[in-house]
Scaffold this motif. Structure first.
Motif, PDB file in Angstrom:
ATOM      1  N   UNK A 135      43.779  50.901  51.077  1.00  0.00           N
ATOM      2  CA  UNK A 135      42.585  50.078  50.837  1.00  0.00           C
ATOM      3  C   UNK A 135      43.093  48.794  50.170  1.00  0.00           C
ATOM      4  N   UNK A 136      43.236  47.765  51.019  1.00  0.00           N
ATOM      5  CA  UNK A 136      43.938  46.548  50.604  1.00  0.00           C
ATOM      6  C   UNK A 136      43.037  45.617  49.809  1.00  0.00           C
ATOM      7  N   UNK A 137      43.603  45.031  48.765  1.00  0.00           N
ATOM      8  CA  UNK A 137      42.825  44.050  47.994  1.00  0.00           C
ATOM      9  C   UNK A 137      43.657  42.797  47.751  1.00  0.00           C
ATOM     10  N   UNK A 138      42.970  41.658  47.688  1.00  0.00           N
ATOM     11  CA  UNK A 138      43.621  40.409  47.294  1.00  0.00           C
ATOM     12  C   UNK A 138      44.201  40.628  45.897  1.00  0.00           C
ATOM     13  N   UNK A 139      45.396  40.070  45.657  1.00  0.00           N
ATOM     14  CA  UNK A 139      46.023  40.232  44.330  1.00  0.00           C
ATOM     15  C   UNK A 139      45.554  39.132  43.383  1.00  0.00           C
ATOM     16  N   UNK A 140      45.818  39.338  42.102  1.00  0.00           N
ATOM     17  CA  UNK A 140      45.436  38.388  41.064  1.00  0.00           C
ATOM     18  C   UNK A 140      46.140  37.048  41.268  1.00  0.00           C
ATOM     19  N   UNK A 141      45.498  35.955  40.872  1.00  0.00           N
ATOM     20  CA  UNK A 141      44.220  35.826  40.169  1.00  0.00           C
ATOM     21  C   UNK A 141      43.022  35.576  41.101  1.00  0.00           C
ATOM     22  N   UNK A 142      43.050  36.180  42.294  1.00  0.00           N
ATOM     23  CA  UNK A 142      41.909  36.126  43.219  1.00  0.00           C
ATOM     24  C   UNK A 142      41.432  34.674  43.399  1.00  0.00           C
ATOM     25  N   UNK A 143      40.121  34.457  43.254  1.00  0.00           N
ATOM     26  CA  UNK A 143      39.623  33.090  43.481  1.00  0.00           C
ATOM     27  C   UNK A 143      39.157  32.462  42.170  1.00  0.00           C
ATOM     28  N   UNK A 144      39.599  33.063  41.057  1.00  0.00           N
ATOM     29  CA  UNK A 144      39.097  32.634  39.745  1.00  0.00           C
ATOM     30  C   UNK A 144      39.256  31.129  39.489  1.00  0.00           C
ATOM     31  N   UNK A 165      37.280  38.116  33.735  1.00  0.00           N
ATOM     32  CA  UNK A 165      36.621  36.946  33.149  1.00  0.00           C
ATOM     33  C   UNK A 165      35.175  36.782  33.612  1.00  0.00           C
ATOM     34  N   UNK A 166      34.800  37.476  34.672  1.00  0.00           N
ATOM     35  CA  UNK A 166      33.430  37.343  35.167  1.00  0.00           C
ATOM     36  C   UNK A 166      33.150  35.912  35.561  1.00  0.00           C
ATOM     37  N   UNK A 167      32.097  35.331  34.976  1.00  0.00           N
ATOM     38  CA  UNK A 167      31.743  33.943  35.308  1.00  0.00           C
ATOM     39  C   UNK A 167      32.467  32.964  34.387  1.00  0.00           C
ATOM     40  N   UNK A 168      33.409  33.469  33.599  1.00  0.00           N
ATOM     41  CA  UNK A 168      34.187  32.609  32.693  1.00  0.00           C
ATOM     42  C   UNK A 168      34.065  33.028  31.238  1.00  0.00           C
ATOM     43  N   UNK A 169      33.069  33.874  30.955  1.00  0.00           N
ATOM     44  CA  UNK A 169      32.863  34.253  29.545  1.00  0.00           C
ATOM     45  C   UNK A 169      33.054  35.746  29.313  1.00  0.00           C
ATOM     46  N   UNK A 170      33.634  36.450  30.249  1.00  0.00           N
ATOM     47  CA  UNK A 170      33.858  37.889  30.059  1.00  0.00           C
ATOM     48  C   UNK A 170      32.774  38.719  30.721  1.00  0.00           C
ATOM     49  N   UNK A 171      32.998  40.006  30.757  1.00  0.00           N
ATOM     50  CA  UNK A 171      32.113  40.899  31.516  1.00  0.00           C
ATOM     51  C   UNK A 171      30.879  41.332  30.736  1.00  0.00           C
ATOM     52  N   UNK A 172      30.770  40.877  29.470  1.00  0.00           N
ATOM     53  CA  UNK A 172      29.554  41.168  28.695  1.00  0.00           C
ATOM     54  C   UNK A 172      28.599  39.977  28.703  1.00  0.00           C
ATOM     55  N   UNK A 173      28.877  38.994  29.540  1.00  0.00           N
ATOM     56  CA  UNK A 173      28.043  37.788  29.647  1.00  0.00           C
ATOM     57  C   UNK A 173      26.677  38.165  30.252  1.00  0.00           C
ATOM     58  N   UNK A 174      25.556  37.896  29.544  1.00  0.00           N
ATOM     59  CA  UNK A 174      24.249  38.250  30.102  1.00  0.00           C
ATOM     60  C   UNK A 174      23.988  37.593  31.460  1.00  0.00           C
ATOM     61  N   UNK A 217      40.487  44.723  37.747  1.00  0.00           N
ATOM     62  CA  UNK A 217      41.947  44.568  37.664  1.00  0.00           C
ATOM     63  C   UNK A 217      42.274  43.456  36.671  1.00  0.00           C
ATOM     64  N   UNK A 218      43.270  43.657  35.828  1.00  0.00           N
ATOM     65  CA  UNK A 218      43.620  42.602  34.862  1.00  0.00           C
ATOM     66  C   UNK A 218      44.463  41.483  35.468  1.00  0.00           C
ATOM     67  N   UNK A 219      44.510  40.378  34.787  1.00  0.00           N
ATOM     68  CA  UNK A 219      45.411  39.276  35.171  1.00  0.00           C
ATOM     69  C   UNK A 219      45.848  38.465  33.943  1.00  0.00           C
ATOM     70  N   UNK A 220      44.921  38.269  33.000  1.00  0.00           N
ATOM     71  CA  UNK A 220      45.161  37.287  31.938  1.00  0.00           C
ATOM     72  C   UNK A 220      45.937  37.853  30.748  1.00  0.00           C
ATOM     73  N   UNK A 221      45.961  39.165  30.601  1.00  0.00           N
ATOM     74  CA  UNK A 221      46.713  39.786  29.515  1.00  0.00           C
ATOM     75  C   UNK A 221      46.184  39.389  28.152  1.00  0.00           C
ATOM     76  N   UNK A 222      47.093  39.268  27.194  1.00  0.00           N
ATOM     77  CA  UNK A 222      46.730  38.867  25.834  1.00  0.00           C
ATOM     78  C   UNK A 222      47.371  37.511  25.557  1.00  0.00           C
ATOM     79  N   UNK A 223      46.878  36.790  24.543  1.00  0.00           N
ATOM     80  CA  UNK A 223      47.538  35.519  24.208  1.00  0.00           C
ATOM     81  C   UNK A 223      49.010  35.758  23.838  1.00  0.00           C
ATOM     82  N   UNK A 224      49.866  34.786  24.170  1.00  0.00           N
ATOM     83  CA  UNK A 224      51.304  34.923  23.854  1.00  0.00           C
ATOM     84  C   UNK A 224      51.524  35.299  22.392  1.00  0.00           C
TER      85      UNK A 224
END
Ligand code: URA
Ligand code: ZN
Length: 382
Positions: free
Chosen positions: A90-99, A171-180, A199-206
């Motif tokens: 089940x193939x999926x586009x890899x990160x960072x998709x179309x973000x 990131x959802x729409x840019x503000x995370x997945x808890x964005x109303x 799926x993750x992409x951004x990890x944690x800050x350096x």
């Protein structure tokens, strides 16, 4: 090295591709995410997609990772499947998709990629040359476009028979997945029974790892081994705390990398919520989550088995509530052997070995995780 084919389906639900159009898009860019073409014709292009990849102290030809044809070729995907006895991917586009796309190009790009994936599945599944190897796909969403466009693509994907859900980042729409503002999108996903592969992409800050110099000493180890799973854990915890699963009780998520560290930390999350004075249940003024994290894990969440070891896999099965909610994956084409690519991949064998070792006496449990669950949950016709 060919592998003998199992008498039951072996389904890889975590396997990526960058279609040629996406490779072209990344190759046209010079800022993250981008592909750098070294001047030497013998050298593989470099995939520079993580923020920590673009280390200015290195030449571009040494940044990121080499990107070869395994990232974009369906023949390579089939070769890999045959080597590892995988009967369906089940193939999926890899990160960072179309973000990173501008809002105007996001919808047409998503449509083009989703149509390409559907067409490739049809071509593969109807060709006698590929009998025994089936392809399905997770589509991608134009998350930088308007909510209307995102919802319209969610609905359109239901008309593509080989698309069995969507992949997206945290990131959802840019503000995370808890964005109303995502409520409209979640409602569309739930009402169309569209499974979300998170799926993750951004990890944690350096800075979480001691800065770029420390990260560079061990390449991708800190961002991929720790940053990715913690990103997923934080994203899902925020969704849970903001009541997303209370408002959208039918929403279904498949979490990459066995849910990051969620299986291990779910009890701690539950306990911290139960003791939080901010929440109404404990005398505070804010609505806390109404459903227990365990209930959400057992009814809204599936986990992949991409965790490379038995302790992590056992925690995933335990947290998911049963072997019925855990599914085999490979993360191909990432984590290739550093030597001969024709041999079996250590990354794949570790995931298979964890499944084998977790239930040595229970063939049925293994078959479910290796493929039966994916067939049932995604409605695959094999
Ligand atoms: N590295 C990535 O960037 N993505 C994956 O999916 C796996 C490893
Ligand atoms: Zn992956």
């Amino acid at each position: 090295m060919a592998s003998s084919t199992a008498s039951y389906p072996v389904v890889d639900i975590h396997t990526h591709m960058y279609p040629p159009s996406y490779i072209k898009l990344l190759s046209s860019r010079t800022t993250v995410p981008y592909i750098h073409q070294p001047s030497s014709p013998d050298a593989d292009p470099r995939l520079i997609i993580l923020a920590s990849d673009d280390d200015a102290s290195r030449p571009k030809s040494a940044r990121g990772r080499p990107v070869d044809s395994t990232y974009s070729s369906f023949d390579e995907k089939r070769r890999f499947m045959t080597t590892h006895g995988i009967t369906c991917s089940v193939i999926s586009l890899a990160n960072p998709w179309l973000d990173f796309l501008d809002p105007a190009s996001a919808l047409p790009t998503a449509q083009e990629i989703n149509d390409d994936l559907e067409r490739a599945c049809v071509e593969n599944n109807t060709s006698s040359a590929h009998a025994g190897l089936k392809l399905y796909a997770f589509g991608c969403l134009p998350l930088s476009a308007s909510a209307k466009d995102i919802v319209s693509e969610i609905h359109r994907l239901k008309s593509l028979p080989h698309v069995k859900g969507v992949i997206m980042g945290t990131t959802g729409l840019g503000k995370g997945l808890d964005d109303p503002a995502l409520d409209e999108i979640y409602a569309a996903l739930a009402s169309t029974s569209t499974l979300v592969f998170l799926h993750p992409h951004y990890g944690l800050p350096d800075s979480a790892f001691g800065g770029p110099e420390v990260i560079a000493k061990s390449g991708h180890v800190l961002p991929l081994a720790l940053g990715f799973p913690l990103e997923t854990t934080i994203a899902v915890s925020r969704m849970y705390l903001s009541g997303v699963f209370d408002r959208h009780s039918q929403l279904e998520f498949l979490l990459a990398h066995s849910g990051g560290t969620l299986p291990f930390l779910a009890g701690r999350i539950e306990s911290c919520v139960a003791h939080e004075r901010e929440f109404v249940a404990n005398g505070g003024h804010k609505q806390g989550p109404q459903r227990s994290i365990w209930e959400v894990l057992h009814s809204n969440i599936y986990l992949d088995a991409v965790i490379y070891g038995q302790p992590g896999l056992k925690a995933a099965i335990e947290a998911a509530g049963s072997v019925d909610r855990v599914m085999f994956g490979t993360d191909h084409p990432f984590f290739p052997p550093l030597g001969n690519k024709d041999e079996k991949w250590l990354s794949v064998e570790s995931n298979k070995g964890a499944i084998d070792g977790s239930y040595p006496q229970d063939e049925e449990a293994k078959k479910k995780m290796l493929g039966g669950n994916a067939v049932r949950v995604l409605g695959l016709e094999l």
